[in-house]
Design a protein around this motif. Structure first.
Motif: not given
Length: 295
Positions: A266-270
């Motif tokens: 999983k890769l998330t960006v805030g």
């Protein structure tokens, strides 16, 4: 019969009446002309005022829309079937200062936290954020442990040829002093890519898409080519652990493929922040992460 004096008076009166009529007609024409000029002036002022309000007389005319920050070049998915169409990011209204948090979880441990540098690489930050919202990176392999000391991720095809159906230009490529062309950093000079640096890698170079490098050791080439986009802030020990995995031939004769699959789960960006991305610092490891799972 009327006397000659009466006739003279009548002729003089008629003459005066004619003069007064001519003067009245001239006055009416003058007033009509003045009224027409007044209307024309008012209309001209309205037109000029409207044009001024719309910015026609600005030295730099007001733009109809926000200025474009990034240019996304279309790529042909029929010519390269490893490309995946997930649309394109916006071109305007993108943040060009501060930073943006990014979190990566892998089957080898995590989370790995990072800050994307929006001042130095706003287009890379916008692209990764766009792809993250499309789950582009999720459940893909980090297909290479490079000889330069970096983990290569971001290609759903795992071939090194994959990416989205757009590309963008290089940003923030480091420069090195001309007096230090060796592969080792000059005394007192930091390496171009300190441990923990995150950089884009294009195929070919300059044709950036989704693939990125995370350096687990310092790298200082004679001529840097990778655009720096951010910095690991936590979990660098996970990257170092992955970097120590044994590698096998990737099918092209290069022994760079991890023998054990490295899955980017999983890769998330805030959301963007006004805080600047942390400056690269060489050799310290990132903050301790959750215990890595067995690989």
């Amino acid at each position: 019969m009327a006397s000659s004096r009466d006739r003279q008076r009548k002729l003089a009166r008629e003459k005066l009446d004619r003069q007064l009529a001519r003067r009245a007609a001239a006055t009416r024409r003058r007033r009509q002309i003045q009224a027409g000029v007044g209307v024309a002036v008012v209309l001209a002022l309205i037109v000029v005022g409207s044009a001024w309000a719309l910015g026609a007389f600005d030295r730099d005319p007001k733009q109809q829309a926000a200025q474009d920050v990034c240019l996304w070049t279309p790529q042909d998915a029929t010519a390269n079937t490893n490309l995946k169409d997930v649309g394109t990011p916006a071109t305007s209204g993108l943040p060009t200062s501060g930073s943006r948090p990014m979190t990566i979880n892998t089957n080898q441990g995590g989370p790995i936290t990072a800050e994307l540098d929006l001042a130095g690489a706003p287009c890379a930050g916008a692209s990764i954020a766009h792809l993250a919202t499309r789950s582009f990176y999720d459940n893909t392999t980090c297909h290479e442990i490079t000889t330069e000391g970096a983990l290569r991720c971001g290609d759903p095809s795992g071939t090194g040829l994959g990416g989205p159906t757009y590309s963008f230009y290089d940003e923030n490529v480091p420069t090195v002093p001309e007096a230090s062309p060796s592969a080792s950093p000059a005394p007192g000079e930091p390496p171009a890519y300190p441990k923990g640096t995150i950089a884009m890698i294009g195929n070919p170079p300059g044709n950036n898409g989704s693939q990125f490098l995370v350096f687990f050791k310092d790298f200082n080439p004679a001529k840097p080519t990778y655009p720096v986009i951010g910095r690991v802030t936590g979990g660098l020990d996970v990257i170092e652990k992955i970097g120590a995995l044994p590698t096998v031939d990737n099918g092209t004769g290069a022994k760079v493929k991890p023998k054990t699959d490295v899955l980017l789960q999983k890769l998330t960006v805030g959301e963007p922040s006004t805080a600047a991305a942390p400056a690269p610092t060489s050799p310290a490891s990132g903050a301790p992460s959750a215990s890595p799972s067995a690989g």
